[in-house]
Design a protein around this motif. Sequence first.
Motif, PDB file in Angstrom:
ATOM      1  N   GLU A 162       0.864  -1.358   0.071  1.00 30.61           N
ATOM      2  CA  GLU A 162       0.165   0.015  -0.078  1.00 30.61           C
ATOM      3  C   GLU A 162       0.828   1.262   0.056  1.00 30.61           C
ATOM      4  O   GLU A 162       2.026   1.265   0.852  1.00 30.61           O
ATOM      5  N   VAL A 176       1.868   4.566   1.120  1.00 31.11           N
ATOM      6  CA  VAL A 176       1.743   5.558   2.025  1.00 31.11           C
ATOM      7  C   VAL A 176       2.403   6.941   2.002  1.00 31.11           C
ATOM      8  O   VAL A 176       1.933   7.741   2.866  1.00 31.11           O
ATOM      9  N   ALA A 183       1.852   4.530   8.674  1.00 31.42           N
ATOM     10  CA  ALA A 183       1.036   3.422   8.294  1.00 31.42           C
ATOM     11  C   ALA A 183       0.325   3.017   9.336  1.00 31.42           C
ATOM     12  O   ALA A 183       0.765   2.004   9.715  1.00 31.42           O
TER      13      ALA A 183
END
Length: 133
Positions: free
Chosen positions: A34, A36, A65
């Motif tokens: 992902e 961030v 995060a």
Amino acid sequence: MHDQARHGGAYIRIHVTKQGFDPLTQRLRWSDLEQVLDTGPFPDEGPTTDDPILDGVSYSFQVTAPGRTGRHIVYAVWRAGHADQNYYMCSDVRFPGGAPDPTTPPPSPPAPNDGCTAAYTPPGQWTGVSRAR
């Protein structure tokens, strides 16, 4: 991060594995990450070092995060500002919480067998040939 050559950057993008990814047993895929942080463009200016070998400038970025515990992988992509050059960095990190490390390493995943084999015979050791004395 340190920029010894003073490239500056088109961006630095920081990715962290999603919660539930196990770096001890799973191979990393883009779908496991992902993003961030995306710094966007930044100049080749910043704090410098007195070390004559290291030289260059250092950059520091705040990264969050949320919702992560245990072991994760942080993966960074740095695109140089002066050219189409990418630099990749990967770090194994531990967020507070999560399971402790195992006492024995996990088994290695089996290597795929694609049917290729090779044999090596050291020089001077030919199979089936005898030397005359």
